[in-house]
Scaffold this active site. Structure first.
Site, PDB file in Angstrom:
ATOM      1  N   ARG A  79       0.887  -1.394   0.063  1.00 50.90           N
ATOM      2  CA  ARG A  79      -0.063   0.122   0.125  1.00 50.90           C
ATOM      3  C   ARG A  79       0.953   1.197  -0.001  1.00 50.90           C
ATOM      4  O   ARG A  79       1.815   1.214   0.663  1.00 50.90           O
ATOM      5  CB  ARG A  79      -0.809   0.132   1.145  1.00 50.90           C
ATOM      6  CG  ARG A  79      -1.957   1.161   1.432  1.00 50.90           C
ATOM      7  CD  ARG A  79      -2.765   1.008   2.630  1.00 50.90           C
ATOM      8  NE  ARG A  79      -3.586  -0.087   2.651  1.00 50.90           N
ATOM      9  CZ  ARG A  79      -4.198  -0.638   3.863  1.00 50.90           C
ATOM     10  NH1 ARG A  79      -4.156   0.162   4.719  1.00 50.90           N
ATOM     11  NH2 ARG A  79      -4.806  -1.465   3.734  1.00 50.90           N
ATOM     12  N   ARG A 148      -2.058   6.805   9.229  1.00 46.95           N
ATOM     13  CA  ARG A 148      -1.948   6.328   8.108  1.00 46.95           C
ATOM     14  C   ARG A 148      -1.878   7.390   6.909  1.00 46.95           C
ATOM     15  O   ARG A 148      -1.871   8.481   7.565  1.00 46.95           O
ATOM     16  CB  ARG A 148      -3.197   5.207   7.978  1.00 46.95           C
ATOM     17  CG  ARG A 148      -3.200   4.150   8.703  1.00 46.95           C
ATOM     18  CD  ARG A 148      -2.236   3.029   8.608  1.00 46.95           C
ATOM     19  NE  ARG A 148      -2.547   1.862   9.475  1.00 46.95           N
ATOM     20  CZ  ARG A 148      -3.217   1.023   9.146  1.00 46.95           C
ATOM     21  NH1 ARG A 148      -4.112   0.854   8.097  1.00 46.95           N
ATOM     22  NH2 ARG A 148      -3.442  -0.211  10.123  1.00 46.95           N
ATOM     23  N   LYS A 218      -3.731   1.068  14.866  1.00 42.42           N
ATOM     24  CA  LYS A 218      -4.053   1.978  13.724  1.00 42.42           C
ATOM     25  C   LYS A 218      -4.489   3.464  13.973  1.00 42.42           C
ATOM     26  O   LYS A 218      -5.350   3.525  14.880  1.00 42.42           O
ATOM     27  CB  LYS A 218      -4.609   1.476  12.398  1.00 42.42           C
ATOM     28  CG  LYS A 218      -6.261   1.154  12.655  1.00 42.42           C
ATOM     29  CD  LYS A 218      -6.859   0.544  11.533  1.00 42.42           C
ATOM     30  CE  LYS A 218      -6.303  -0.882  11.040  1.00 42.42           C
ATOM     31  NZ  LYS A 218      -7.162  -1.784  10.100  1.00 42.42           N
ATOM     32  N   LYS A 220      -6.175   7.174  12.054  1.00 43.56           N
ATOM     33  CA  LYS A 220      -6.653   7.605  10.698  1.00 43.56           C
ATOM     34  C   LYS A 220      -7.072   9.065  10.912  1.00 43.56           C
ATOM     35  O   LYS A 220      -7.951   9.467  11.737  1.00 43.56           O
ATOM     36  CB  LYS A 220      -7.680   6.825  10.148  1.00 43.56           C
ATOM     37  CG  LYS A 220      -7.080   5.438  10.023  1.00 43.56           C
ATOM     38  CD  LYS A 220      -8.207   4.592   9.192  1.00 43.56           C
ATOM     39  CE  LYS A 220      -7.700   2.972   8.919  1.00 43.56           C
ATOM     40  NZ  LYS A 220      -8.576   2.305   8.412  1.00 43.56           N
ATOM     41  N   CYS A 439     -15.203  -3.448  -0.385  1.00 42.12           N
ATOM     42  CA  CYS A 439     -13.836  -3.538  -0.120  1.00 42.12           C
ATOM     43  C   CYS A 439     -13.194  -4.552  -0.926  1.00 42.12           C
ATOM     44  O   CYS A 439     -13.716  -5.340  -1.738  1.00 42.12           O
ATOM     45  CB  CYS A 439     -13.675  -4.055   1.599  1.00 42.12           C
ATOM     46  SG  CYS A 439     -14.426  -5.646   1.625  1.00 42.12           S
ATOM     47  N   CYS A 445      -7.802 -10.833   0.818  1.00 44.72           N
ATOM     48  CA  CYS A 445      -7.982 -10.581   2.430  1.00 44.72           C
ATOM     49  C   CYS A 445      -7.971 -11.779   3.168  1.00 44.72           C
ATOM     50  O   CYS A 445      -8.931 -12.644   3.053  1.00 44.72           O
ATOM     51  CB  CYS A 445      -9.091  -9.690   2.498  1.00 44.72           C
ATOM     52  SG  CYS A 445      -9.282  -8.967   4.177  1.00 44.72           S
ATOM     53  N   CYS A 484     -16.269  -8.563   5.700  1.00 46.45           N
ATOM     54  CA  CYS A 484     -16.146  -8.823   7.164  1.00 46.45           C
ATOM     55  C   CYS A 484     -16.635  -7.608   7.693  1.00 46.45           C
ATOM     56  O   CYS A 484     -16.642  -6.546   7.372  1.00 46.45           O
ATOM     57  CB  CYS A 484     -14.858  -9.648   7.520  1.00 46.45           C
ATOM     58  SG  CYS A 484     -13.711  -8.359   7.895  1.00 46.45           S
ATOM     59  N   CYS A 488     -14.086  -2.014   5.801  1.00 46.31           N
ATOM     60  CA  CYS A 488     -12.948  -1.242   4.972  1.00 46.31           C
ATOM     61  C   CYS A 488     -13.728  -0.320   3.951  1.00 46.31           C
ATOM     62  O   CYS A 488     -13.057   0.454   3.539  1.00 46.31           O
ATOM     63  CB  CYS A 488     -12.141  -2.120   4.494  1.00 46.31           C
ATOM     64  SG  CYS A 488     -11.261  -3.135   5.644  1.00 46.31           S
TER      65      CYS A 488
END
Ligand code: SRM
Ligand code: SF4
Length: 574
Positions: A79, A148, A218, A220, A439, A445, A484, A488
């Protein structure tokens, strides 16, 4: 599946790995050099995320390979980090070249204004990451327990406020980028990261903002310029909303504690829409980001990763406490927040002109997947456009691409090229189709429970056809699918949210606000694709008959009490 993040000790195993990693080095170099396997050591898998890459395997062939006693078909996702998604034509051409050399001719635009590659082999990982750095982009901190990629309202050229917002997004991103020299050691042969004066591998090495265990989870950040909420600002740990009055940028409302991830059946986890805590001036934006991050660094949960995001820290301590703690560290108080208004989370279709007279053209791309398939040759088409026009490329948080800075006299040429490569289909797409997102999901994934990207075209087509029968084909309804509950594609902020529960089965969420400010609510659990359509049909019919002019689908469901409103941006499962 390898689960190195669970532990019974005082801190999670991931914390131990970070702490013992020597600023994220671990044994990554040794793992990369091991030619016997396509994988890396378990602990290195955790550390690699901070470097912007994930070990994955092709789940379509996993069972078959198991039967044949072969190791999984490993590959790496990479990424990039691209503030605001803004790059030049030469950079796009280089990204395209990397896809062609190392990533099976495919580029995936993500929901956070950047690109991902999939299926990169371990032997090519260093070359691919180096190539990204050579074009003054990077992959450091694109994943991992750090700040991120920073999102910025799509297209800095639209107004002065957009330009300043983009500049500030870059300043935040640079300020919060990890200082570790491990990235340059491992990937860049000791050369400094672009924009840094020197590689930080000196002694003693330090992380002035993060410390050696980085963040608990994480983090954001997004900056929005109303009336567009095209970055889905409420989904972020930290959001800024530009306050522009009479053409003048006064500052930014500060929002905290947004996040989508949850686990099925675990009520201690939940999506949350960020809440406003005050306003700051443009000059204070970077300092606010630093102190919000340090409060989370010091108070975030380091025992249980599922409860480690900022939203949980705030809920444990209270919003008022959080604001006071941030202000104490800043040494000044935030101002009172100002009113603002969003219209939509969507990207504006077609041509848009900026204040300098240049044009910008949004190409809607199903799930952001850029490759050549049949007559639709997006990869070749964007390559031809970059070479012919040298225009800017802007990735949007809706997985679309804006071709930017086009002169009047080049508009027809661009349209002709887009048509030649089968890329102009979106001109005839319904607003529903343009806004639909999914996603990545299967086959790459590791966490996917149901199809998402590959299921999107079918869901879109079936719901579109119901909408057509109801005369709703021109209504913009947001639909987002994820494989899931991690969220995302931000499904809990969609008017129709589908969240994978098991193969072919989804939870159906309804009733979010079209401007991204209100979460939806669980409506039906674990139902098949056919059942999803059957559930939506009568609701869409009633919307067509009883909905008010200009009333959005999510708002209608709540006004008519078909769905109860979710209060305070929280999701209840009653
Ligand atoms: Fe995500 C994990 C893909 C945006 C919440 N996400 C993953 C991983 C890396 C799976 C994994 O951990 O093994 C996925 C890789 C799939 C693949 O094969 O590429 C993945 N996430 C994506 C992308 C590519 C989806 C897309 O289709 O565009 C997006 C990349 C964004 C980027 O460029 O940085 C992506 N992920 C998001 C968003 C949306 C956003 O940030 O606006 C969210 C919800 C917001 C949030 O963070 O709460 C999101 N991803 C997650 C979570 C749940 C986090 C949580 O708090 O529980 C996970 C799982 C985790 O972290 O444990 C996850
Ligand atoms: Fe994977 Fe789940 Fe994220 Fe989809 S939502 S990419 S299935 S982690």
């Amino acid at each position: 599946m390898n689960d190195t993040t669970k532990t019974t000790s005082a801190v999670s195993a991931a914390e131990v790995i970070k702490s013992e990693s020597n600023f994220l080095r671990g044994t990554i170099k040794e793992s990369l050099a091991d030619a016997v396997t396509g994988a890396v050591a378990d602990a290195d898998q955790i550390l690699l995320k901070f470097h912007g890459t994930y070990q994955q395997d092709d789940r379509d062939v996993r069972l078959e390979r198991q039967k044949q006693k072969l190791e999984p078909d490993y590959g790496f996702m990479i990424r990039a980090r691209i503030t605001g998604g803004v790059i030049a034509a030469e950079q796009w051409l280089a990204l395209d070249d990397i896809a062609t050399r190392y990533a099976k001719d495919s580029i995936r635009l993500t929901t956070r204004q950047t690109v991902q590659y999939h299926r990169v082999e371990k032997k090519d990982l260093k070359a691919a990451i180096q190539a990204i750095n050579e074009i003054q982009l990077t992959t450091i901190a694109a994943c991992g327990d750090v700040n991120r990629n920073v999102l910025s309202a799509t297209n800095p050229t639209l107004s002065e406020a957009h330009a300043e917002t983009y500049r500030l997004a870059g300043a935040i991103s640079d300020h919060l980028i990890p200082e570790t020299g491990s990235y340059s050691d491992i990937w860049l042969d000791g050369k400094p990261l672009y924009g840094k004066q020197k590689a930080n591998s000196g002694s003693p090495e330090s992380e002035p903002i993060y410390g050696k265990t980085y963040l608990p989870r994480k983090f954001k950040i997004a900056l929005a310029v109303p009336p567009d909420n095209d970055v889905d600002v409420y989904a972020n740990d930290l959001g800024y909303v530009a306050i522009v009055e009479q053409g003048k940028l006064l500052g930014y409302n500060v929002l905290v504690g947004g996040g989508m991830g949850m686990s099925h059946g675990d009520t201690k986890t939940y999506p949350n829409a960020a809440r406003v805590i005050g306003m700051c001036t443009p000059e204070q934006v970077v300092a606010v980001a630093e102190q919000v991050v340090t409060v989370q660094r010091d108070y975030g949960n380091r025992q249980e990763r599922k409860n480690a995001r900022l939203k949980y820290t705030i809920d444990r301590h209270g919003l008022a406490w959080f604001r006071e703690e941030v202000e104490r560290r800043l040494g000044f108080e935030l101002q009172q927040a100002r009113p603002f208004h969003f219209n939509t989370t969507a990207d504006q279709p077609g041509w848009r002109q900026d204040s300098s007279g240049l044009w910008h053209w949004c190409v809607h791309i199903m799930s952001g997947r850029i490759s050549d398939t049949g007559e639709q040759r997006y990869l070749s088409g964007f390559r031809a456009i970059a070479k012919a026009l040298g225009c800017g490329f802007i990735m949007t948080a809706n997985q679309n691409l804006v071709l930017s800075g086009i002169r009047d006299e080049d508009k027809a040429r661009l349209e002709a090229l887009a048509a030649e490569y089968g890329m102009a289909a979106d001109a005839n797409w319904t607003p529903f189709r343009r806004q639909a997102m999914a996603c990545v999901g299967l086959p790459t994934c590791a966490l996917a429970m149901a199809e998402s990207e590959r299921a999107l075209p079918d869901f879109v087509q079936r719901i579109e056809s119901v909408m057509q029968q109801c005369g709703l084909e021109q209504r913009a309804i947001t639909m987002r699918i994820t494989g899931c509950p991690n969220g995302c594609a931000r499904p809990y902020l969609a008017e129709i949210g589908l969240v994978g529960k098991g193969p072919g089965h989804y939870n159906l969420y309804l009733g979010a606000a079209a401007d991204g400010s209100r979460l939806n609510k669980l409506y039906r659990e674990n139902i098949s694709e056919d059942a999803v359509i059957a559930e939506l049909e009568p609701l869409l019919q009633r919307y067509a008959q009883e909905g008010l002019e200009e009333e959005a689908f999510g708002d209608f469901l709540i006004r008519s009490q078909l769905i109860k409103a979710v209060t305070e941006g929280r999701l209840f499962h009653d």
